[in-house]
Design a protein around this motif. Sequence first.
Motif, PDB file in Angstrom:
ATOM      1  N   LEU A 192      -8.187   3.799  11.904  1.00 12.12           N
ATOM      2  CA  LEU A 192      -8.778   4.677  10.883  1.00 12.12           C
ATOM      3  C   LEU A 192      -7.712   5.126   9.893  1.00 12.12           C
ATOM      4  CD1 LEU A 192     -11.145   6.913  13.059  1.00 12.12           C
ATOM      5  CD2 LEU A 192     -11.830   5.195  11.386  1.00 12.12           C
ATOM      6  N   ASP A 193      -6.492   5.364  10.390  1.00  8.07           N
ATOM      7  CA  ASP A 193      -5.418   5.837   9.522  1.00  8.07           C
ATOM      8  C   ASP A 193      -5.032   4.793   8.487  1.00  8.07           C
ATOM      9  OD1 ASP A 193      -5.406   8.199  10.809  1.00  8.07           O
ATOM     10  OD2 ASP A 193      -3.617   7.835  12.005  1.00  8.07           O
ATOM     11  N   ARG A 194      -5.266   3.507   8.781  1.00  6.29           N
ATOM     12  CA  ARG A 194      -4.983   2.503   7.762  1.00  6.29           C
ATOM     13  C   ARG A 194      -6.290   1.940   7.184  1.00  6.29           C
ATOM     14  NH1 ARG A 194      -2.568  -0.802  12.611  1.00  6.29           N
ATOM     15  NH2 ARG A 194      -4.356  -2.107  13.108  1.00  6.29           N
ATOM     16  N   SER A 195      -7.320   2.798   7.185  1.00  6.40           N
ATOM     17  CA  SER A 195      -8.613   2.504   6.558  1.00  6.40           C
ATOM     18  C   SER A 195      -9.309   1.287   7.146  1.00  6.40           C
ATOM     19  CB  SER A 195      -8.461   2.340   5.034  1.00  6.40           C
ATOM     20  OG  SER A 195      -7.839   3.465   4.505  1.00  6.40           O
ATOM     21  N   GLU A 196      -9.136   1.069   8.444  1.00  6.60           N
ATOM     22  CA  GLU A 196      -9.903   0.028   9.121  1.00  6.60           C
ATOM     23  C   GLU A 196     -10.882   0.700  10.061  1.00  6.60           C
ATOM     24  OE1 GLU A 196      -7.453  -2.844  11.127  1.00  6.60           O
ATOM     25  OE2 GLU A 196      -5.996  -2.761   9.496  1.00  6.60           O
ATOM     26  N   LYS A 197     -11.916  -0.062  10.453  1.00 10.84           N
ATOM     27  CA  LYS A 197     -12.887   0.500  11.385  1.00 10.84           C
ATOM     28  C   LYS A 197     -12.383   0.359  12.816  1.00 10.84           C
ATOM     29  CE  LYS A 197     -16.843  -0.137   8.465  1.00 10.84           C
ATOM     30  NZ  LYS A 197     -17.820  -1.085   7.948  1.00 10.84           N
ATOM     31  N   PRO A 198     -12.847   1.221  13.706  1.00 13.64           N
ATOM     32  CA  PRO A 198     -12.459   1.058  15.109  1.00 13.64           C
ATOM     33  C   PRO A 198     -12.860  -0.321  15.630  1.00 13.64           C
ATOM     34  CG  PRO A 198     -13.497   3.186  14.778  1.00 13.64           C
ATOM     35  CD  PRO A 198     -13.634   2.432  13.493  1.00 13.64           C
ATOM     36  N   ALA A 199     -12.127  -0.800  16.632  1.00 11.59           N
ATOM     37  CA  ALA A 199     -12.336  -2.157  17.138  1.00 11.59           C
ATOM     38  C   ALA A 199     -13.766  -2.366  17.616  1.00 11.59           C
ATOM     39  CB  ALA A 199     -11.349  -2.426  18.265  1.00 11.59           C
ATOM     40  N   CYS A 200     -14.355  -1.359  18.280  1.00 11.25           N
ATOM     41  CA  CYS A 200     -15.705  -1.529  18.828  1.00 11.25           C
ATOM     42  C   CYS A 200     -16.723  -1.666  17.698  1.00 11.25           C
ATOM     43  CB  CYS A 200     -16.055  -0.355  19.739  1.00 11.25           C
ATOM     44  SG  CYS A 200     -15.842   1.270  18.985  1.00 11.25           S
ATOM     45  N   VAL A 201     -16.559  -0.836  16.649  1.00  7.21           N
ATOM     46  CA  VAL A 201     -17.487  -0.872  15.522  1.00  7.21           C
ATOM     47  C   VAL A 201     -17.394  -2.220  14.819  1.00  7.21           C
ATOM     48  CG1 VAL A 201     -18.085   0.208  13.331  1.00  7.21           C
ATOM     49  CG2 VAL A 201     -17.290   1.615  15.233  1.00  7.21           C
ATOM     50  N   GLU A 202     -16.157  -2.678  14.612  1.00  8.72           N
ATOM     51  CA  GLU A 202     -15.942  -3.952  13.944  1.00  8.72           C
ATOM     52  C   GLU A 202     -16.602  -5.091  14.713  1.00  8.72           C
ATOM     53  OE1 GLU A 202     -11.918  -5.001  11.855  1.00  8.72           O
ATOM     54  OE2 GLU A 202     -12.051  -6.095  13.760  1.00  8.72           O
ATOM     55  N   ALA A 203     -16.432  -5.067  16.052  1.00  7.69           N
ATOM     56  CA  ALA A 203     -17.010  -6.134  16.878  1.00  7.69           C
ATOM     57  C   ALA A 203     -18.521  -6.121  16.791  1.00  7.69           C
ATOM     58  CB  ALA A 203     -16.554  -5.956  18.324  1.00  7.69           C
ATOM     59  N   CYS A 204     -19.097  -4.926  16.775  1.00  9.40           N
ATOM     60  CA  CYS A 204     -20.553  -4.796  16.723  1.00  9.40           C
ATOM     61  C   CYS A 204     -21.084  -5.303  15.379  1.00  9.40           C
ATOM     62  CB  CYS A 204     -20.938  -3.332  16.933  1.00  9.40           C
ATOM     63  SG  CYS A 204     -22.671  -3.060  17.280  1.00  9.40           S
ATOM     64  N   GLU A 205     -20.349  -5.004  14.307  1.00 12.73           N
ATOM     65  CA  GLU A 205     -20.780  -5.451  12.973  1.00 12.73           C
ATOM     66  C   GLU A 205     -20.643  -6.955  12.824  1.00 12.73           C
ATOM     67  OE1 GLU A 205     -18.665  -3.155  10.112  1.00 12.73           O
ATOM     68  OE2 GLU A 205     -19.968  -1.406  10.370  1.00 12.73           O
ATOM     69  N   ARG A 206     -19.594  -7.490  13.451  1.00 14.78           N
ATOM     70  CA  ARG A 206     -19.374  -8.934  13.318  1.00 14.78           C
ATOM     71  C   ARG A 206     -20.562  -9.705  13.897  1.00 14.78           C
ATOM     72  NH1 ARG A 206     -14.187  -9.958  15.933  1.00 14.78           N
ATOM     73  NH2 ARG A 206     -13.273  -8.827  14.196  1.00 14.78           N
ATOM     74  N   LEU A 207     -21.200  -9.138  14.914  1.00 12.00           N
ATOM     75  CA  LEU A 207     -22.367  -9.791  15.519  1.00 12.00           C
ATOM     76  C   LEU A 207     -23.656  -9.429  14.794  1.00 12.00           C
ATOM     77  CD1 LEU A 207     -21.605  -9.316  19.306  1.00 12.00           C
ATOM     78  CD2 LEU A 207     -21.420 -11.410  17.979  1.00 12.00           C
ATOM     79  N   ASN A 208     -23.532  -8.651  13.699  1.00 10.52           N
ATOM     80  CA  ASN A 208     -24.696  -8.204  12.946  1.00 10.52           C
ATOM     81  C   ASN A 208     -25.664  -7.375  13.785  1.00 10.52           C
ATOM     82  OD1 ASN A 208     -24.294  -8.996  10.308  1.00 10.52           O
ATOM     83  ND2 ASN A 208     -24.771 -11.134  10.828  1.00 10.52           N
ATOM     84  N   VAL A 209     -25.144  -6.683  14.785  1.00  8.95           N
ATOM     85  CA  VAL A 209     -26.002  -5.821  15.594  1.00  8.95           C
ATOM     86  C   VAL A 209     -26.107  -4.457  14.926  1.00  8.95           C
ATOM     87  CG1 VAL A 209     -26.272  -4.703  17.832  1.00  8.95           C
ATOM     88  CG2 VAL A 209     -25.449  -7.055  17.703  1.00  8.95           C
ATOM     89  N   GLY A 210     -24.975  -3.930  14.528  1.00  8.83           N
ATOM     90  CA  GLY A 210     -24.968  -2.660  13.796  1.00  8.83           C
ATOM     91  C   GLY A 210     -25.411  -1.464  14.610  1.00  8.83           C
ATOM     92  N   ALA A 211     -25.116  -1.475  15.892  1.00  8.44           N
ATOM     93  CA  ALA A 211     -25.505  -0.338  16.721  1.00  8.44           C
ATOM     94  C   ALA A 211     -24.479   0.788  16.646  1.00  8.44           C
ATOM     95  CB  ALA A 211     -25.672  -0.782  18.170  1.00  8.44           C
ATOM     96  N   LEU A 212     -23.278   0.473  16.196  1.00  3.96           N
ATOM     97  CA  LEU A 212     -22.211   1.478  16.174  1.00  3.96           C
ATOM     98  C   LEU A 212     -21.781   1.757  14.746  1.00  3.96           C
ATOM     99  CD1 LEU A 212     -19.886   0.069  18.976  1.00  3.96           C
ATOM    100  CD2 LEU A 212     -21.219   2.149  19.107  1.00  3.96           C
TER     101      LEU A 212
END
Lengths: 251, 428
Positions: A192-212
Amino acid sequence: MNRREFLKTTGGVVLLGGSCAYAVRLLTATTPVPPAAAPAGAATAPSSTRRWGMVIDLNRCRPDCTACLDACSRENNVVPVGDARWDVHWIRKVTVHDPSGRSRDKHVLLLCNQCDEPPCAQVCPVQATYKRDDGIVIVDPHRCIGCRYCMIACPYDARMFSFKESDAWPNKDLPRRSHGVAEACTFCAHRLDRSEKPACVEACERLNVGALMVGDLNDPDSNVSRAIADNSVKRLREDLGTEPKVWYVGL
Amino acid sequence: MDTRYEKVDGTSPQYRLALAVLGGLAVAGFACTWWVSQQGLWRTGMNLRVPWGLQIVMAIYYIGLSAGSLVISGLSGVFGRAEYKPFARIAVYAAMLLLVAALLSIAMDQGRIDRFFVQPFVHTNPLSLFSINPALYVSYILICMVYLWALLTERNRLVGGLAALALGWAIAVHSGTGAIFGFNARALYESPLLPASFVIAAIASGTALMIVLIVALFRLTRRRVDDDLVLGLGRILRVCLLAVFYLLVVDNAFRLYLVGEREAGLYYLFQGVHGAMFWGGLVLLACCLPLVLLFAPRTRRSVRWVVFASVLVICGILCERYVIVVPGLTRPADLFPGMQVIGMQSQEGIVGYSISFVEIVQALGVLSLIGFLFLLGLKALKLMPTEARIDLPLVSVALPEYASDGSARGQVDPARRASLPTGGFHGR
C-alpha cells in the motif's frame, strides 16, 4: 563513614533513584509511535489522511478457490510448516455451518480486522504492536518479546505466533520471519505504501472474481466507501467496540 | 518469652542429597528451556489456539502461593496474632522465592527470552496489565527482601509497617494477575470476579503450603511446634476455602443462568480434561474434602489430618489455576454465535492442549531451583525458630488445663486466647 554505612547509603540511593527513574518512565510513556525504519521497499511514509479498510463480498467468493491465501503466503513468506497446530495463516478460509439447517454453509475469509481500537496493541507490554496513522495495526518483530498476550486479547483469533521456523523464503524483498514473535496480516502495508494493492486483493482481481477490495475509508467516493454504503454489510463482533475495519457482504 | 532463631546445620547426608537432586533437576530444566528457545515453542504442547500453557499455569500458581505465605507472615505484624511470629521469617522467605519462581516461569515461556529482561523495562506500556504487573512483581520482591531483613535484624518498629505494606502489595499483585485473565473479551475469561477469587484462592493455597512446610521443617529438624499453632492455621485455611467455594458457585451460576453464556459455561464444567480438573481438582480436592476434614470435630483437631487437608488444597488449587488458563483458550472466540466453524487448513472449533514432557521438565526445573535456594537459605540465615509454642503466662493462670498439654480439648477457642493480653513479645 564505615564500610557498612557506605554500602547502605549507596544501595539506598541506587534503589531510590532507579525506582524514581522507572516511575517517571512509566508515567510519561506515550502512545505507541511507529519506528523510523520503514519496511523494505517502502516508497512513501504511511499517510494520516488515508484510513485503509477492506470489504469482502462473500457472494462473489468461490468456495473452493484459495488464490488469495496462496498469494498471501508467497508475498509475506508465511509458508506452512506442515502441521495445523503451528501453521500460520494471516488470512484463512473457514466454513460456517448452521446446525439448525436454516441457512446455507458460508465460506468466510478471516484475517486481522485492523481494529481502530485494537485490544492487541492495548495489551502489548512493550508497544511492539501499534497502529499506524493510516489505521493499519503492525507488529515490530524486533521489539516483540513473544509473550502472546495479544493472542489472548484478540477477540477474532486473528493474531498469530511463529512457533516454528520455515526454511522457505519465496519473497526475497521481505525479510524471513523468525520464530518466537507475534504476527498478523498487515493489509500488505509495504505494498500500500508504494501504491500497490495487497497481494490477496490483486490475486482475486486477476481471476476476475472481485470478492476482495481495499481502499480509503476517509474518501467517500472510494471503492470500499461505496461498497459499504450500497450494500447490507456486517462486521465481526461489532458489539465489542473494537471498530474493526473489515466489512462483509453476504454474511 | 523470646523466640530464638537458629540456622539449620545442613551437614546431614539427607540435606546434601536433597541439594544435589534439586540442583540437578534445576539444571535439567534450564537445559530444556535453552533447547526450546533455540528450536521454537512448537516443542512445547502449546499451539496457535492455545498459546498459554503449563508455564503460565505454574506462574500464577506460584504467585498465589506467594501471597498466602505472606499473609501468614503478616499474621503477627498486621493482625496482632503474636503467636504466629515464629513463622514470619520462613513465610517471607518462601513468599520471596515463590515470586522469583513465578517470574522465571514467565520468562522461560517467552518467544524471545533474550528480550524479556530488557524490553518491558525500556518500552513500558501503561495501558497493558503485562507492563503494570512486572513493575508490581519486582517491587514486591524488593519489599519482601527489606521485610525479611527487618525480621532478621529484629527491627520490630519497622516490621509492623513493612508487614502491612507487603500485605497490601500482595493483594495488588494478585488482583493484577487475576485481571490479566478476567479483563478479556473471551467467554470463559471475562469476569470481574476473577481478581477477587484469584486472591482468595491464593491465600488458601499459600496457607496450606505453610502448614505443610512448617510441620515438615519442624519434624525434620527435630524442633518443637505446638499443635495448636498448626490447628489455628487450619482454621484460617477453612475460612478461605469457604470463600473460594462461594465465589466458584457464583461465577458458574452466572454463566449457566445467562442464555448467551450457557454453552460456554457447560463447556467449562463438563468437557475435556479441564472438566475433570474442575470437579476432581477444584471442587473435590481443593474445596469439599478439605472442608469436611477441617470442620469435622474428629479430624480438625489432628495435626496429621490438617496437614493431609493442606496437601489436598495445594494439589486442588493447581487444578484451579489450570482451569483459569486453559479452557478459555481451547474454546474458540465467538465470531459466529450458534454456528459451527470448520477450518480448511487451520484449527477451528474446539482444540486440544496436552502438556508435553518438555514443559514438565521446565516446570520441575523452576520448582527445584527455588527448593534448592530455600534449603540454602535455611542454612545461611536464621529463619527457623528453635521452637514455636503458645506461651502466654496470663492465660495459663486463667486456663491451667491449656498450659500443661498442647492438645486442645475444644473448650476454648485458641483464637480467643490470642486476643488476651500477652507477655511482652508482641509483633509491634
